[in-house]
Design a protein around this motif. Structure first.
Motif, mmCIF file in Angstrom:
data_model
loop_
_atom_site.group_PDB
_atom_site.id
_atom_site.type_symbol
_atom_site.label_atom_id
_atom_site.label_comp_id
_atom_site.label_asym_id
_atom_site.label_seq_id
_atom_site.Cartn_x
_atom_site.Cartn_y
_atom_site.Cartn_z
ATOM 1 N N SER A 243 22.689 -11.013 17.228
ATOM 2 C CA SER A 243 23.304 -12.329 17.038
ATOM 3 C C SER A 243 23.286 -13.131 18.333
ATOM 4 C CB SER A 243 24.741 -12.172 16.529
ATOM 5 O OG SER A 243 24.761 -11.608 15.232
ATOM 6 N N LEU A 244 23.577 -12.471 19.454
ATOM 7 C CA LEU A 244 23.521 -13.152 20.749
ATOM 8 C C LEU A 244 22.109 -13.636 21.048
ATOM 9 C CD1 LEU A 244 25.802 -10.809 22.899
ATOM 10 C CD2 LEU A 244 26.277 -13.200 22.307
ATOM 11 N N THR A 245 21.105 -12.823 20.728
ATOM 12 C CA THR A 245 19.718 -13.219 20.949
ATOM 13 C C THR A 245 19.371 -14.480 20.169
ATOM 14 O OG1 THR A 245 19.031 -10.941 21.364
ATOM 15 C CG2 THR A 245 17.315 -12.483 20.694
ATOM 16 N N LEU A 266 26.670 -3.502 24.922
ATOM 17 C CA LEU A 266 26.560 -4.947 24.784
ATOM 18 C C LEU A 266 25.627 -5.499 25.856
ATOM 19 C CD1 LEU A 266 27.610 -7.608 23.478
ATOM 20 C CD2 LEU A 266 29.393 -7.604 25.240
ATOM 21 N N GLU A 267 24.749 -6.408 25.473
ATOM 22 C CA GLU A 267 23.815 -7.018 26.415
ATOM 23 C C GLU A 267 24.528 -8.149 27.173
ATOM 24 O OE1 GLU A 267 20.355 -8.130 24.216
ATOM 25 O OE2 GLU A 267 19.834 -6.058 23.719
ATOM 26 N N LYS A 274 23.367 -17.133 28.489
ATOM 27 C CA LYS A 274 23.497 -18.201 27.503
ATOM 28 C C LYS A 274 24.858 -18.890 27.546
ATOM 29 C CE LYS A 274 20.059 -16.593 24.204
ATOM 30 N NZ LYS A 274 19.716 -16.419 22.776
ATOM 31 N N ASN A 275 25.750 -18.424 28.434
ATOM 32 C CA ASN A 275 27.122 -18.956 28.436
ATOM 33 C C ASN A 275 27.697 -18.924 27.022
ATOM 34 O OD1 ASN A 275 28.203 -19.760 31.045
ATOM 35 N ND2 ASN A 275 26.461 -21.158 31.153
ATOM 36 N N ALA A 276 27.444 -17.842 26.329
ATOM 37 C CA ALA A 276 27.809 -17.737 24.923
ATOM 38 C C ALA A 276 29.283 -17.356 24.757
ATOM 39 C CB ALA A 276 26.930 -16.700 24.225
#
Length: 335
Positions: A243-245, A266-267, A274-276
């Motif tokens: 999902s982060l990708t 966790l990556e 990405k400042n996600a």
């Protein structure tokens, strides 16, 4: 009246029993609801099995989501009247931040649920149905729809020019898609079945990815879209890295899932680069529910119902809700 209970200590459908009991009377500050329909969520399977401390050591009326009409009111009740069409509210959460107290909502732990012909609830656990929906449609709203509304509209609200990725074809994902499309956003969906992806496209999804034939689906989403603004992740931490990708810079993953928790590390590099944002949800408040009802009426949103069952066939409804072929909500018609 008749009601279904999960017997204390049971962990499967053998413990789901139909019984006759006196019709309850509302006390001070309570209303009685004649239930017309209830709907099932995956969390009801968790309660059935007794996982995660979701059951107390007593007989329990299951299922959190139901709709009906108020047919009696207790002393001091001024906010509701006989004949009002309502649903239950999953949590005792009116507005602002949720309570830190852990709960599974109605129909779990120490709170009886909605799988009965009549239910008594405090006035702050009752919310008005959309005017545009019937009882069966409204019964799908308290858990799945409100969770999806929270995911789409809170913290980082979806905008018309946004792209949203939804995982799977359960109730939360379908409602998230409907709410995002009503705003004007683009929606991409994943599924393990190409036939379901065709159904997603028919509902308005711009693209679909089979995560079995495309196991690196996060990268595929990124390449096709340039990154999505939000991922509604109903699977769990097992899909979080993917999902982060899939996110664009400063995108958000709303983590809802109860299915997979077997991911590797966790990556963090992806998260930071990405400042996600990764946000958990707790269904939603009465204030969110009222905003959702207004939007449903305004945009004429139709809840996705897969199948309907008779009250006496509740066990078959549970089996249907756990089927891999499910596409939408399972409803039990009570009256």
């Amino acid at each position: 009246m008749k009601r279904w209970i999960l017997k204390a200590g049971s962990t499967d459908l053998e413990g789901l029993v139909l019984e006759d009991v006196p019709t309850p009377e509302p006390g001070a500050g309570e209303v009685r609801i004649r239930i017309h329909a209830v709907s099932l969520n995956y969390r009801d399977q968790i309660v059935l099995s007794g996982e995660w401390g979701s059951r107390s050591n007593r007989d329990l009326v299951p299922i959190s989501d139901g709709a009906g009409e108020i047919d009696a009111i207790g002393a001091g009740v001024t906010t509701w009247a006989v004949g009002d069409r309502v649903t239950g509210l999953y949590f005792a959460w009116l507005r602002g931040a949720p309570s830190s107290e852990y709960s599974f909502g109605l129909g779990a732990m120490n709170e009886d649920g909605m799988l009965a012909e009549y239910v008594v609830l405090p006035v702050d656990r009752v919310v008005r149905m959309p005017a545009s929906l019937d009882y069966a449609e409204s019964a799908t709203l308290p858990c799945a729809a409100l969770t999806a509304w929270n995911a789409i509209n809170e913290d980082h609200p979806v905008q018309p020019d946004h792209k949203v990725l939804v995982l799977g074809s359960g109730g939360v994902s379908l409602f998230a898609m409907l709410f995002a499309r009503a705003i004007g956003a683009e929606v991409i969906a994943t599924s393990s079945q190409d036939a379901k992806l065709d159904r997603w496209r028919a509902l308005g999804a711009s693209d679909g990815i089979n995560y079995r034939s495309t196991p690196d689906w996060g990268k595929a989403v990124l390449e096709r879209t340039g990154g999505v603004d939000k991922v509604v992740d109903v699977v769990g931490t097992g899909t979080l890295n993917q999902s982060l990708t899939a996110l664009r810079y400063r995108g958000e993953v709303v983590l809802i899932g109860l299915y997979q928790f077997d991911q590797g590390p966790l990556e963090f590099a992806t998260l930071m680069r990405k400042n996600a944002t990764v946000r958990g949800t707790s269904v939603g408040s009465a204030e969110m529910y009222e905003a959702m009802v207004q939007a449903i009426d305004q945009y004429k949103i139709q809840p996705p119902i897969d199948r309907r069952f008779r009250f006496e066939d509740a066990k078959q409804a549970y089996l249907a809700q756990s089927s891999p072929d499910l596409f939408g909500k399972i409803v039990i018609d009570v009256a």
